[in-house]
Motif scaffolding. Structure first.
Motif, PDB file in Angstrom:
ATOM      1  N   MET A   1     -50.265  -8.106 -47.837  1.00  0.00           N
ATOM      2  CA  MET A   1     -50.681  -6.764 -47.469  1.00  0.00           C
ATOM      3  C   MET A   1     -50.054  -5.718 -48.387  1.00  0.00           C
ATOM      4  O   MET A   1     -50.682  -4.708 -48.679  1.00  0.00           O
ATOM      5  CB  MET A   1     -50.283  -6.470 -46.022  1.00  0.00           C
ATOM      6  CG  MET A   1     -51.085  -7.205 -44.966  1.00  0.00           C
ATOM      7  SD  MET A   1     -52.836  -6.795 -44.949  1.00  0.00           S
ATOM      8  CE  MET A   1     -53.506  -8.165 -45.820  1.00  0.00           C
TER       9      MET A   1
ATOM     10  N   ILE B   1     -45.173  -0.389 -44.385  1.00  0.00           N
ATOM     11  CA  ILE B   1     -45.830  -1.288 -43.438  1.00  0.00           C
ATOM     12  C   ILE B   1     -44.939  -1.364 -42.202  1.00  0.00           C
ATOM     13  O   ILE B   1     -43.819  -1.869 -42.261  1.00  0.00           O
ATOM     14  CB  ILE B   1     -46.063  -2.683 -44.053  1.00  0.00           C
ATOM     15  CG1 ILE B   1     -47.038  -2.578 -45.225  1.00  0.00           C
ATOM     16  CG2 ILE B   1     -46.583  -3.656 -42.996  1.00  0.00           C
ATOM     17  CD1 ILE B   1     -47.272  -3.876 -45.979  1.00  0.00           C
TER      18      ILE B   1
ATOM     19  N   ASN C   1     -45.844  -2.683 -39.072  1.00  0.00           N
ATOM     20  CA  ASN C   1     -45.980  -4.011 -38.471  1.00  0.00           C
ATOM     21  C   ASN C   1     -47.337  -4.580 -38.837  1.00  0.00           C
ATOM     22  O   ASN C   1     -48.234  -3.853 -39.258  1.00  0.00           O
ATOM     23  CB  ASN C   1     -45.765  -3.991 -36.948  1.00  0.00           C
ATOM     24  CG  ASN C   1     -46.722  -3.065 -36.240  1.00  0.00           C
ATOM     25  OD1 ASN C   1     -47.937  -3.213 -36.340  1.00  0.00           O
ATOM     26  ND2 ASN C   1     -46.197  -2.082 -35.524  1.00  0.00           N
ATOM     27  N   GLN C   2     -47.434  -5.875 -38.705  1.00  0.00           N
ATOM     28  CA  GLN C   2     -48.708  -6.540 -38.926  1.00  0.00           C
ATOM     29  C   GLN C   2     -48.818  -7.724 -37.988  1.00  0.00           C
ATOM     30  O   GLN C   2     -47.809  -8.316 -37.603  1.00  0.00           O
ATOM     31  CB  GLN C   2     -48.904  -6.951 -40.384  1.00  0.00           C
ATOM     32  CG  GLN C   2     -47.849  -7.810 -40.975  1.00  0.00           C
ATOM     33  CD  GLN C   2     -48.086  -8.027 -42.477  1.00  0.00           C
ATOM     34  OE1 GLN C   2     -49.101  -7.666 -43.034  1.00  0.00           O
ATOM     35  NE2 GLN C   2     -47.127  -8.642 -43.129  1.00  0.00           N
ATOM     36  N   GLN C   3     -50.039  -8.013 -37.612  1.00  0.00           N
ATOM     37  CA  GLN C   3     -50.298  -9.093 -36.662  1.00  0.00           C
ATOM     38  C   GLN C   3     -51.509  -9.886 -37.128  1.00  0.00           C
ATOM     39  O   GLN C   3     -52.577  -9.314 -37.379  1.00  0.00           O
ATOM     40  CB  GLN C   3     -50.575  -8.518 -35.272  1.00  0.00           C
ATOM     41  CG  GLN C   3     -50.905  -9.568 -34.246  1.00  0.00           C
ATOM     42  CD  GLN C   3     -51.246  -8.953 -32.900  1.00  0.00           C
ATOM     43  OE1 GLN C   3     -51.147  -7.760 -32.694  1.00  0.00           O
ATOM     44  NE2 GLN C   3     -51.660  -9.795 -31.975  1.00  0.00           N
TER      45      GLN C   3
ATOM     46  N   VAL D   1     -56.129  -9.643 -40.270  1.00  0.00           N
ATOM     47  CA  VAL D   1     -54.805  -9.109 -39.942  1.00  0.00           C
ATOM     48  C   VAL D   1     -54.939  -7.648 -39.526  1.00  0.00           C
ATOM     49  O   VAL D   1     -55.706  -6.892 -40.129  1.00  0.00           O
ATOM     50  CB  VAL D   1     -53.860  -9.220 -41.170  1.00  0.00           C
ATOM     51  CG1 VAL D   1     -52.522  -8.549 -40.890  1.00  0.00           C
ATOM     52  CG2 VAL D   1     -53.636 -10.664 -41.564  1.00  0.00           C
TER      53      VAL D   1
ATOM     54  N   VAL E   1     -52.812  -4.205 -39.368  1.00  0.00           N
ATOM     55  CA  VAL E   1     -51.640  -3.651 -40.048  1.00  0.00           C
ATOM     56  C   VAL E   1     -51.490  -2.185 -39.672  1.00  0.00           C
ATOM     57  O   VAL E   1     -52.440  -1.408 -39.809  1.00  0.00           O
ATOM     58  CB  VAL E   1     -51.787  -3.753 -41.587  1.00  0.00           C
ATOM     59  CG1 VAL E   1     -50.523  -3.280 -42.276  1.00  0.00           C
ATOM     60  CG2 VAL E   1     -52.149  -5.149 -42.028  1.00  0.00           C
TER      61      VAL E   1
END
Length: 121
Positions: A1, A68, A70-72, A79, A81
């Motif tokens: 990312m 960034i 958080n990302q999941q 994803v 973000v």
């Protein structure tokens, strides 16, 4: 990312609507100060970013910085973000956040949707 959003910030810093649009997949959706918009056509997306680049130039845009937050992982090749943005202009700093849904297509990440909201970087 990180690489995707480094390219995204660099495209904004260069006022390059073509480069910005190339980081989105079609169809895509954007929610920002222009309202809720969906795009199925590259020309419409280019027009949107051309107008946004012009507007950013008019407010004295200097550069964008991002973090960034958080990302999941949503699924294979998908994803979510959350990015904190700091936009430096000649007279002020503007902070906001954006929730991006990104899709990986043939080993390359693209933005599918972007939802801008209030918050700090």
């Amino acid at each position: 990312m990180e690489e995707l959003f480094q390219k995204y910030a660099a495209a904004w810093d260069a006022f390059d609507p073509e480069a910005i649009a190339s980081l989105y997949r079609l169809p895509c959706a954007i929610v920002d100060s222009d309202g809720v918009q969906t795009y199925t056509d590259k020309i419409e997306l280019l027009n949107k970013f051309s107008n946004n680049c012009r507007d950013m130039g008019n407010i004295g845009y200097k550069q964008a910085k991002f973090s960034i937050l958080n990302q999941q992982r949503l699924d294979v090749g998908q994803v979510a973000v959350n990015i904190g943005w700091l936009i430096e202009t000649e007279t002020q700093n503007i902070e906001f956040r954006t929730l991006y849904i990104c899709h990986k297509i043939q080993q390359t990440w693209f933005v599918f949707s972007a939802n801008v909201y209030q918050g700090s970087s």
